[in-house]
Structures are given as C-alpha cells and as structure tokens.
Write an enzyme that holds these catalytic residues in place. Sequence first.
Site, PDB file in Angstrom:
ATOM      1  N   ASP A 102       0.859  -1.184   0.000  1.00  0.00           N
ATOM      2  CA  ASP A 102       0.000   0.000   0.000  1.00  0.00           C
ATOM      3  C   ASP A 102       0.900   1.240   0.000  1.00  0.00           C
ATOM      4  O   ASP A 102       1.766   1.375  -0.855  1.00  0.00           O
ATOM      5  CB  ASP A 102      -0.952  -0.066   1.202  1.00  0.00           C
ATOM      6  CG  ASP A 102      -1.957   1.065   1.271  1.00  0.00           C
ATOM      7  OD1 ASP A 102      -2.932   1.057   0.507  1.00  0.00           O
ATOM      8  OD2 ASP A 102      -1.755   1.986   2.092  1.00  0.00           O
ATOM      9  N   TYR A 233      -1.495  11.324   2.320  1.00  0.00           N
ATOM     10  CA  TYR A 233      -2.341  11.702   1.183  1.00  0.00           C
ATOM     11  C   TYR A 233      -2.327  13.210   0.962  1.00  0.00           C
ATOM     12  O   TYR A 233      -2.373  13.674  -0.175  1.00  0.00           O
ATOM     13  CB  TYR A 233      -3.783  11.250   1.434  1.00  0.00           C
ATOM     14  CG  TYR A 233      -3.963   9.765   1.562  1.00  0.00           C
ATOM     15  CD1 TYR A 233      -4.204   8.974   0.445  1.00  0.00           C
ATOM     16  CD2 TYR A 233      -3.898   9.135   2.806  1.00  0.00           C
ATOM     17  CE1 TYR A 233      -4.377   7.602   0.552  1.00  0.00           C
ATOM     18  CE2 TYR A 233      -4.070   7.762   2.926  1.00  0.00           C
ATOM     19  CZ  TYR A 233      -4.306   7.002   1.799  1.00  0.00           C
ATOM     20  OH  TYR A 233      -4.464   5.649   1.906  1.00  0.00           O
ATOM     21  N   HIS A 298      -7.074  -6.474  -0.607  1.00  0.00           N
ATOM     22  CA  HIS A 298      -6.040  -5.445  -0.448  1.00  0.00           C
ATOM     23  C   HIS A 298      -5.016  -5.777   0.631  1.00  0.00           C
ATOM     24  O   HIS A 298      -3.812  -5.624   0.402  1.00  0.00           O
ATOM     25  CB  HIS A 298      -6.690  -4.095  -0.146  1.00  0.00           C
ATOM     26  CG  HIS A 298      -5.695  -2.975  -0.059  1.00  0.00           C
ATOM     27  ND1 HIS A 298      -4.944  -2.568  -1.148  1.00  0.00           N
ATOM     28  CD2 HIS A 298      -5.303  -2.197   0.977  1.00  0.00           C
ATOM     29  CE1 HIS A 298      -4.139  -1.574  -0.784  1.00  0.00           C
ATOM     30  NE2 HIS A 298      -4.345  -1.333   0.500  1.00  0.00           N
TER      31      HIS A 298
END
Length: 324
Positions: A102, A233, A298
């Site tokens: 990730d 982010y 994921h």
Amino acid sequence: MASEVSHRIIRTNGINMHIAEQGSGPVVLLIHGFPELWYSWRHQIRELAMAGYHAVAPDMRGYGDTDVPLGVHNYSHLRLVGDLIGLLDALGHHKVFVVGHDWGSIVASHLCLFRPDRVIALVNLSVPYRPRDPTKSPVEKMRSLLGEGYYICRFQEPGKAEEEFARYNYTEIMKKFLLGTLPGGLFSVSTDQGILDTLETPATLPSWMTEEDIQYFAKMFAKTGFTGGLNYYRVLDLDWELLAPWTGAEITVPTKYIVGDKDLVYNTLGTKNYVHEGGLKKNVPFLEEIVVIKDGHHFIQQEKSHEISQHILDFFGKFKLSAL
C-alpha cells in the site's frame, strides 16, 4: 528456532522510530501502509526470521509508537525515505531487501528511486510504482478522473476525514478499513456521505483476522489518531513539486510485484492494464515477476500470509549470497 519478536526505539532523521524485529542474517525491511502498523507484518516477520533473515518492521512516521510530527509537509517522500536511511544506518546495514505494501509500496519505490545503492531487491504488494506525471498533479488528476467523492480527494482537507471517523469507535473503524467491502466496488462516495459510512463489514471475522488483532490496531490508533497517516495523502501535491528532478526516472533494482485479483487498487485507475501491458516494466526495467493472487484482496500480507511469505522468500533467495 528464531528468537522472539523484540521492540526498540531508533533515533532517525529527527524522530524516534519504533521497530519490531526478529531473526539474524540479511535484513528485510518491511514497510506498512494505511491504516496499518508494524503489526501488519506479524506473520512475515516470523517466517522470514525462521528462514535466516533479520526482519525489521517499523511503525512509519505518524503511526503507532513512532513519533507523529505536526504539519503536512513533514510527511513528504523525502522525509519518509530519510527516516528509513537513518534506520538502516542505525542498524549498521548498507544494503537490504525491501518489501512494501500500500503506501509502504510507494515509499519503498521511492527508497529505490532515491537510493538504489541501499537496496538489494524489492517486493511491492498492491501498489505498483508509477512515475511522476509532469503534466498534472496527482490530486488534480484524480479529481478529473474520479470526482471529488474519491477517497483521496476527500482526505485532502485537514480535519475533515477525522471528523467523519469520530462518528465511530476505533474498533469499528479498523473493522471497516481492514475487512470492509464497497458495494459499488470503488472507494468513492457522494460528498454528503462519510467515507466509512459506505463500507460494509462482515458479521463475523474471517479466519485470517482475530479479535485480538483488531484490538491491537484499535488501541494504537486510539493513541495516535489518524492525522499522521492521512498526511501521506495530503502531501501528494507537494511531493509532486519536490519530485520534479526525478521526472522520468526508473526503478533500477530487481523487483517483484504481487497483487490480489480482488484488490481495489488493481481494479482502479487503469492499474491492471498498466501492470500487464508493459507500463510497469517500462518504468521498472528490472521487474522480474508479476504475481496475481487468486481471491486476494487489499490487505494481502495478512489475508494470504503464508503464500505472501513464500513469494518473498522465493524471490529474495535468488540474491541471498550477495547479501551476506
């Protein structure tokens, strides 16, 4: 028999970084993503140590028992890679194996981009390396392709996602993030809904996740909150500016890419075509293997833990002698 997992704090790049480690031999650096911790690698740490490696899994900057600096600018790729270089120096190892998942895959790729001299080989899970697009910033591109409701766009405003998360307790949040499914198959919601509101969690835990596991994650995020992780982010566009000197640069270390066929990352933003139609190989010329795990989602290093450990060991085993 390998020793048990041990924990310590390393001073690096101006912060205190917590690491979990086990075993002896060539170092395998395990870099986690969002919203995870060193604990996400608990199975790989044990299996790598049993196979003769020194597994090292930090809580990344902003997570767990590692410092959580204030300010979005403190989470740039340059700082995150700086933390890891300082960690390797503190461990006394010049070259190591690296595994990322990730956000950890993105950080691992940039570690290889900035300092290929410190990496023997790389295994990336879920997120493939993508080079900097000189024409458009990443958040601008995501807004134009997926709209303002896409989760990365929703995460941009400081404090906003934290307000949404506050409607749930930490146990619920971790179950939603680690186990939740999206009815529409895309992590994007209308702007009048919360990101977590749409995630459906199973009535019972799957075999690969225990209540004890969930409680460990919940306890650590209750301590730190989510702002540190969300800042990864929020710094995307600043990173885009800072990374201009690396426009067009390639990853030049031997690489293996592993992804689950049900992973949203694999099925969004053209990732599947990018991976299989030459885009990834073009930007990672020493890409040696692409593995798509059947029925893998994921958080694959936890869901398919032994299978992922074996893939890591098989790949790094090719280089082990050169690491000693």
